[in-house]
Write a protein that holds these residues in place. Structure first.
Motif, PDB file in Angstrom:
ATOM      1  N   ALA A 179      -9.854 -13.721   0.752  1.00 61.42           N
ATOM      2  CA  ALA A 179      -9.731 -15.177   0.690  1.00 61.42           C
ATOM      3  C   ALA A 179      -9.433 -15.790   2.051  1.00 61.42           C
ATOM      4  N   ALA A 180      -8.577 -15.125   2.838  1.00 58.90           N
ATOM      5  CA  ALA A 180      -8.054 -15.778   4.040  1.00 58.90           C
ATOM      6  C   ALA A 180      -8.211 -14.936   5.307  1.00 58.90           C
ATOM      7  N   GLN A 181      -8.884 -13.761   5.210  1.00 53.57           N
ATOM      8  CA  GLN A 181      -9.100 -12.895   6.371  1.00 53.57           C
ATOM      9  C   GLN A 181      -7.797 -12.537   7.078  1.00 53.57           C
ATOM     10  N   ARG A 182      -6.806 -12.158   6.292  1.00 51.99           N
ATOM     11  CA  ARG A 182      -5.562 -11.683   6.900  1.00 51.99           C
ATOM     12  C   ARG A 182      -4.916 -10.662   5.979  1.00 51.99           C
ATOM     13  N   LEU A 183      -4.130  -9.786   6.584  1.00 54.49           N
ATOM     14  CA  LEU A 183      -3.355  -8.803   5.825  1.00 54.49           C
ATOM     15  C   LEU A 183      -1.907  -8.999   6.245  1.00 54.49           C
ATOM     16  N   PRO A 184      -1.139  -9.772   5.469  1.00 57.67           N
ATOM     17  CA  PRO A 184       0.207 -10.153   5.939  1.00 57.67           C
ATOM     18  C   PRO A 184       1.137  -8.957   6.094  1.00 57.67           C
ATOM     19  N   ASP A 185       1.794  -8.909   7.268  1.00 60.60           N
ATOM     20  CA  ASP A 185       2.764  -7.844   7.547  1.00 60.60           C
ATOM     21  C   ASP A 185       3.857  -7.792   6.493  1.00 60.60           C
ATOM     22  N   ARG A 186       4.209  -8.968   5.948  1.00 58.82           N
ATOM     23  CA  ARG A 186       5.336  -9.004   5.009  1.00 58.82           C
ATOM     24  C   ARG A 186       5.021  -8.283   3.709  1.00 58.82           C
ATOM     25  N   LEU A 187       3.732  -8.003   3.461  1.00 56.30           N
ATOM     26  CA  LEU A 187       3.357  -7.204   2.294  1.00 56.30           C
ATOM     27  C   LEU A 187       3.066  -5.758   2.707  1.00 56.30           C
ATOM     28  N   THR A 188       2.359  -5.597   3.838  1.00 53.76           N
ATOM     29  CA  THR A 188       1.936  -4.251   4.266  1.00 53.76           C
ATOM     30  C   THR A 188       3.115  -3.412   4.752  1.00 53.76           C
ATOM     31  N   LEU A 189       3.945  -3.985   5.638  1.00 57.55           N
ATOM     32  CA  LEU A 189       4.987  -3.177   6.289  1.00 57.55           C
ATOM     33  C   LEU A 189       6.053  -2.653   5.323  1.00 57.55           C
ATOM     34  N   PRO A 190       6.586  -3.494   4.390  1.00 56.53           N
ATOM     35  CA  PRO A 190       7.559  -2.924   3.450  1.00 56.53           C
ATOM     36  C   PRO A 190       6.934  -1.872   2.527  1.00 56.53           C
ATOM     37  N   ALA A 191       5.615  -1.956   2.327  1.00 54.61           N
ATOM     38  CA  ALA A 191       4.958  -0.999   1.433  1.00 54.61           C
ATOM     39  C   ALA A 191       4.952   0.414   2.023  1.00 54.61           C
ATOM     40  N   VAL A 192       4.987   0.519   3.364  1.00 53.32           N
ATOM     41  CA  VAL A 192       4.922   1.847   3.998  1.00 53.32           C
ATOM     42  C   VAL A 192       6.140   2.710   3.644  1.00 53.32           C
ATOM     43  N   PRO A 193       7.394   2.225   3.869  1.00 54.30           N
ATOM     44  CA  PRO A 193       8.536   3.070   3.481  1.00 54.30           C
ATOM     45  C   PRO A 193       8.602   3.337   1.969  1.00 54.30           C
ATOM     46  N   VAL A 194       8.162   2.368   1.143  1.00 56.11           N
ATOM     47  CA  VAL A 194       8.164   2.593  -0.311  1.00 56.11           C
ATOM     48  C   VAL A 194       7.206   3.736  -0.644  1.00 56.11           C
ATOM     49  N   MET A 195       6.037   3.691  -0.028  1.00 54.09           N
ATOM     50  CA  MET A 195       5.026   4.724  -0.261  1.00 54.09           C
ATOM     51  C   MET A 195       5.545   6.102   0.193  1.00 54.09           C
ATOM     52  N   ILE A 196       6.186   6.145   1.369  1.00 47.24           N
ATOM     53  CA  ILE A 196       6.724   7.415   1.877  1.00 47.24           C
ATOM     54  C   ILE A 196       7.806   7.937   0.932  1.00 47.24           C
TER      55      ILE A 196
END
Ligand SMILES: [Zn+2]
Length: 240
Positions: free
Chosen positions: A107-124
């Protein structure tokens, strides 16, 4: 495909899609713009983050049902395929957050850090739990290496061809690489190759339909996530 797990995935996915609807609506603005804070129809300020509808006029935040349906489909496929495996919760988490990120990027051609970055430690953490439950450390180590490899690969591409790959793509590649790496190096390679194949095919079709120009920018996030999903479903061998 385990039907009971697939049905559970569909139900969980519909709920997760509804819960992420507010976040997708708020973040679906051009890069650099402030988040949406009000309903686009009546202008009432948005309430709770988990609300799927405007508190003022009752309008859906975004297109009704699409996010829920797609997330339900993705989680049904993932949980049906990885039924009962220790990493299934991690894959379901990536599936839900991935659909939200793909929707925002499309929709907006962006991947917000506020969604991507917290997902990394959760995934790990979820993969760490899977390593403990499955009594195996190597897939976790390989997941971390897979995340680094995929993020590093896209970073290199971004340096070589500026403007084609954004910082959001690099961080998303790190997140996606964790799941692909857990499943093995062939899955990492297949997921990455499929992402570029899908993006290339879409670019050719959109060019032919004159929907984009040669200088236009195509959001890469949905293809990265779609390629990873197909790679995970098709390439992951049994008995890990
Ligand atoms: Zn409203």
């Amino acid at each position: 495909m385990d039907i009971a797990w697939a049905v559970a995935g569909a139900v969980a996915g519909a709920g997760a899609g509804a819960a992420l609807r507010g976040a997708v609506f708020r973040f679906s603005v051009p890069p650099g713009d402030p988040d949406r804070r009000a309903c686009t129809r009546c202008g009432a300020p948005l309430g709770r983050w988990l609300a799927a509808r405007c508190g003022g006029c009752g309008a859906w935040l975004g297109r009704p049902g699409v996010l829920e349906l797609v997330t339900a489909g993705v989680l049904a496929l993932l949980l049906g395929r990885f039924a009962g495996e220790p990493a299934a919760p991690a894959f379901a988490f990536l599936g839900a957050i991935g659909v939200a990120l793909a929707a925002i990027d499309a929709a907006a051609q962006r991947l917000p850090d506020r969604l991507t970055l917290p997902a990394v430690p959760v995934m790990i953490a979820l993969l760490g739990l899977a390593a403990v439950l499955g009594h195996q450390a190597w897939p976790l180590a390989r997941a971390l290496l897979g995340g680094l490899a995929l993020a590093g690969g896209l970073l290199l591409l971004g340096v070589l061809r500026p403007g084609q790959v954004g910082g959001g793509d690099v961080k998303l590649a790190g997140l996606v690489g964790l799941a692909l790496g857990w499943l093995g190096w062939p899955v990492v390679a297949a997921g990455a190759a499929l992402a570029f194949l899908l993006a290339g095919a879409a670019a050719v079709i959109l060019l032919a339909l004159r929907r984009v120009t040669l200088r236009g920018h195509l959001a890469f996030g949905p293809f990265l996530l779609g390629g990873a999903l197909i790679g995970m479903l098709a390439m992951a061998g049994p008995g890990r």
